[in-house]
Design a protein around this motif. Structure first.
Motif, PDB file in Angstrom:
ATOM      1  N   ALA A   1       0.832  -1.212   0.000  1.00 29.47           N
ATOM      2  CA  ALA A   1       0.000   0.000   0.000  1.00 29.47           C
ATOM      3  C   ALA A   1       0.861   1.256   0.000  1.00 29.47           C
ATOM      4  O   ALA A   1       0.532   2.251  -0.661  1.00 29.47           O
ATOM      5  N   THR A   2       1.970   1.213   0.737  1.00 29.02           N
ATOM      6  CA  THR A   2       2.884   2.357   0.755  1.00 29.02           C
ATOM      7  C   THR A   2       3.512   2.572  -0.616  1.00 29.02           C
ATOM      8  O   THR A   2       3.639   3.711  -1.091  1.00 29.02           O
ATOM      9  N   TYR A   3       3.893   1.497  -1.267  1.00 30.50           N
ATOM     10  CA  TYR A   3       4.494   1.583  -2.599  1.00 30.50           C
ATOM     11  C   TYR A   3       3.508   2.195  -3.597  1.00 30.50           C
ATOM     12  O   TYR A   3       3.886   2.999  -4.462  1.00 30.50           O
ATOM     13  N   ILE A   4       2.226   1.842  -3.454  1.00 30.12           N
ATOM     14  CA  ILE A   4       1.197   2.407  -4.339  1.00 30.12           C
ATOM     15  C   ILE A   4       1.095   3.917  -4.157  1.00 30.12           C
ATOM     16  O   ILE A   4       0.957   4.662  -5.129  1.00 30.12           O
ATOM     17  N   GLY A   5       1.166   4.384  -2.920  1.00 26.61           N
ATOM     18  CA  GLY A   5       1.117   5.821  -2.671  1.00 26.61           C
ATOM     19  C   GLY A   5       2.257   6.559  -3.345  1.00 26.61           C
ATOM     20  O   GLY A   5       2.075   7.640  -3.929  1.00 26.61           O
ATOM     21  N   LEU A   6       3.468   5.975  -3.290  1.00 21.27           N
ATOM     22  CA  LEU A   6       4.621   6.579  -3.964  1.00 21.27           C
ATOM     23  C   LEU A   6       4.438   6.576  -5.482  1.00 21.27           C
ATOM     24  O   LEU A   6       4.752   7.568  -6.163  1.00 21.27           O
ATOM     25  N   GLN A   7       3.925   5.463  -6.014  1.00 22.45           N
ATOM     26  CA  GLN A   7       3.683   5.389  -7.456  1.00 22.45           C
ATOM     27  C   GLN A   7       2.691   6.456  -7.898  1.00 22.45           C
ATOM     28  O   GLN A   7       2.869   7.101  -8.939  1.00 22.45           O
ATOM     29  N   SER A   8       1.643   6.635  -7.102  1.00 22.76           N
ATOM     30  CA  SER A   8       0.629   7.628  -7.436  1.00 22.76           C
ATOM     31  C   SER A   8       1.202   9.043  -7.393  1.00 22.76           C
ATOM     32  O   SER A   8       0.898   9.876  -8.249  1.00 22.76           O
ATOM     33  N   LYS A   9       2.045   9.314  -6.392  1.00 17.74           N
ATOM     34  CA  LYS A   9       2.680  10.635  -6.298  1.00 17.74           C
ATOM     35  C   LYS A   9       3.572  10.892  -7.505  1.00 17.74           C
ATOM     36  O   LYS A   9       3.647  12.021  -8.020  1.00 17.74           O
ATOM     37  N   TYR A  10       4.238   9.866  -7.977  1.00 17.86           N
ATOM     38  CA  TYR A  10       5.125   9.979  -9.135  1.00 17.86           C
ATOM     39  C   TYR A  10       4.336  10.184 -10.428  1.00 17.86           C
ATOM     40  O   TYR A  10       4.694  11.027 -11.259  1.00 17.86           O
ATOM     41  N   LEU A  11       3.246   9.448 -10.578  1.00 12.26           N
ATOM     42  CA  LEU A  11       2.491   9.470 -11.833  1.00 12.26           C
ATOM     43  C   LEU A  11       1.426  10.560 -11.881  1.00 12.26           C
ATOM     44  O   LEU A  11       1.171  11.160 -12.926  1.00 12.26           O
ATOM     45  N   PHE A  12       0.765  10.807 -10.738  1.00  8.25           N
ATOM     46  CA  PHE A  12      -0.377  11.739 -10.709  1.00  8.25           C
ATOM     47  C   PHE A  12      -0.218  12.728  -9.553  1.00  8.25           C
ATOM     48  O   PHE A  12      -1.008  12.720  -8.598  1.00  8.25           O
ATOM     49  N   PRO A  13       0.786  13.574  -9.577  1.00  9.97           N
ATOM     50  CA  PRO A  13       1.100  14.422  -8.409  1.00  9.97           C
ATOM     51  C   PRO A  13       0.041  15.451  -8.049  1.00  9.97           C
ATOM     52  O   PRO A  13       0.058  15.982  -6.941  1.00  9.97           O
ATOM     53  N   THR A  14      -0.904  15.738  -8.941  1.00  9.49           N
ATOM     54  CA  THR A  14      -1.873  16.815  -8.679  1.00  9.49           C
ATOM     55  C   THR A  14      -3.232  16.313  -8.188  1.00  9.49           C
ATOM     56  O   THR A  14      -4.111  17.121  -7.896  1.00  9.49           O
ATOM     57  N   ILE A  15      -3.419  15.001  -8.080  1.00 14.26           N
ATOM     58  CA  ILE A  15      -4.728  14.489  -7.661  1.00 14.26           C
ATOM     59  C   ILE A  15      -4.897  14.665  -6.157  1.00 14.26           C
ATOM     60  O   ILE A  15      -3.942  14.912  -5.419  1.00 14.26           O
TER      61      ILE A  15
END
Length: 470
Positions: free
Chosen positions: A281-295
């Protein structure tokens, strides 16, 4: 590029999720034939295998807060968010070896019953009130996480999505009680693990590998404390410890196995299963920050559903829904147990058949109760840890009763819990001044009150002794 679902793709996801709900609901209805009494409704007659109980015990802690919530915290603060879940690998074995045997020997299935044995009636009532309050806060946060996922895919409002969640979990609990919740949880558990694994793989496919994230995201995102800070991480560990030691569902789970040895095995399984979920779950949060930083950070996990094919999107949606259903149903059953044993049965004095019928009615009401508050919770994981802080105060009182009986006092425990609940709530809703986590407040206040009560009692006893001699 994002996958823009057309009508047929959305229909596929909706159909898949509905099928998932129908199948798990049918399994729940099937367990109804085993629920012949209120005791079976609350503890499954104490005959469930330890591995099923181990899955049930950890399910409350790897629900919405461990998937949607931890991904949200990781998006905002970095890899240190994993501590919110990984600490259970230490907490559950400690519970299994030192606390579970004492609960099992008492043959009590509520935390209020345990503290009643140690302190007295007023402590029992206050314990029940605080636990119900804490668990309702947990369910509000669970509904928020589930509604975020369901509304994202089905294009319905958050309140409607939360209502869907409430309706399904009400059936799980009201029909078969603990046996229903435990067996349906097996399917939920498999799907929520499968969901986070799929999301991580999809994220890597979109370019969010560890090396790419390390190169782009701020360095603080990859430190052991991140933006969260060591005091908060320590508070998380203490809150997890306190929550496991006193949470109603954990105690019901212990009452549902065949021996102390099984309780320890179940606790060990629960602790081990927490680790991979926290990391993923933590890794997913980092991936999301990398790919979609404005959501919005709460969408850190659900956003990936729109970047995969509809079949994978269906599985992930079902997995997210499963985390909510498993958590909400277990929590609702725990609240039902407390309300029945400590308030409704003593006042109404129903027959055995009446107890079972009333338990089902109460579980329906409890399933609906969090709905008006869904839109008031901005940060899932912060809300969950506030609820854990409230439960930690109960653990402090319980542990002092077990291991420091010198401080046992019904009056001291009652006032300690009242002041801890009010103080921790005021502190939390005031924004936790001076960056002091509400967990520390919940731990300190009951200890201080019990010590003061003991000192005052000794002083009164000494003065009385002097008067008698005079």
């Amino acid at each position: 590029m994002a996958t823009i679902f057309g009508a047929s793709q959305i229909a596929l996801i909706v159909t898949f999720v509905i099928a998932y709900i129908v199948i798990t609901t049918m399994l729940s209805i099937w367990t109804m034939k085993f629920t012949k009494s209120n005791e079976h409704f609350m503890t499954a007659g104490g005959q469930l295998p330890f591995w099923i109980i181990g899955l049930l015990m950890i399910s409350e802690y790897i629900g919405t807060s461990a998937t949607v919530g931890t991904a949200q915290a990781s998006f905002d603060n970095g890899i240190a968010a994993a501590w919110s879940i990984v600490t259970f690998v230490i907490v559950f074995p400690l519970f299994g070896w030192f606390i579970a045997p004492k609960f099992y020997e008492m043959r009590e299935y509520t935390i209020s019953g345990v503290l009643n044995r140690q302190y007295g009636k007023s402590t029992r009532v206050m314990t029940s009130v605080i636990m119900i309050y804490a668990l309702l806060v947990v369910n509000v946060a669970n509904y928020v996480g589930g509604a975020a996922a369901v509304s994202s895919v089905l294009k319905v409002s958050l309140p409607v999505a939360a209502l869907i969640t409430a309706g399904v979990t009400i059936v799980y609990v009201a029909v078969g009680g603990l046996r229903s919740v435990a067996y349906v949880n097996l399917i939920h558990f498999a799907f929520k693990y499968l969901a986070v694994i799929i999301v991580v793989i999809v994220g890597v496919g979109l370019g969010a590998s560890y090396s790419n994230m390390l190169a782009k995201l701020p360095e603080v995102y990859f430190t052991s404390v991140g933006k969260i800070g060591l005091p908060t991480i320590i508070a998380w560990g203490l809150a997890n410890l306190g929550a496991v030691f006193s949470t109603q569902m954990t105690i019901q789970a212990v009452a549902s196995v065949k021996s102390v040895s099984d309780a320890r095995k179940a606790s060990l399984i629960a602790g081990l299963l927490a680790v991979p979920m926290g990391i993923l779950a933590t890794y997913i949060g980092l991936q999301s920050k990398y790919l979609f930083p404005t959501i919005k950070s709460v969408m850190a996990l659900p956003i990936f559903i729109h970047h995969m094919n509809p079949w994978l999107g269906s599985i992930v949606t079902a997995g997210i829904v499963a985390t909510v259903f498993a958590n909400v149903s277990a929590t609702s059953l725990a609240i039902t147990a407390l309300a029945m044993k400590d308030f409704i049965v003593p006042l109404a004095k129903p027959s055995e058949e009446g107890k079972l019928r009333i338990s089902r009615i109460v579980s329906i009401f409890i399933g609906l109760l969090p709905l008006p508050f869904v839109l008031l919770v901005p940060t899932i994981i912060k809300t969950m840890f506030f609820a854990k802080a409230l439960r930690t105060s109960l653990s402090v009182v319980a542990v002092m009763g077990f291991y420091l009986p010198f401080f046992k006092s019904d009056r001291g425990a009652t006032w300690g819990l009242i002041i801890a609940a009010v103080g921790a709530s005021v502190w939390y809703f005031s924004g936790e001044p001076f960056h002091i986590d509400s967990t520390y407040v919940a731990i300190a206040l009951p200890v201080i009150i019990l010590i003061l009560d003991r000192l005052l009692s000794r002083r009164k006893y000494t003065e009385s002794e002097k008067d008698m001699k005079a």
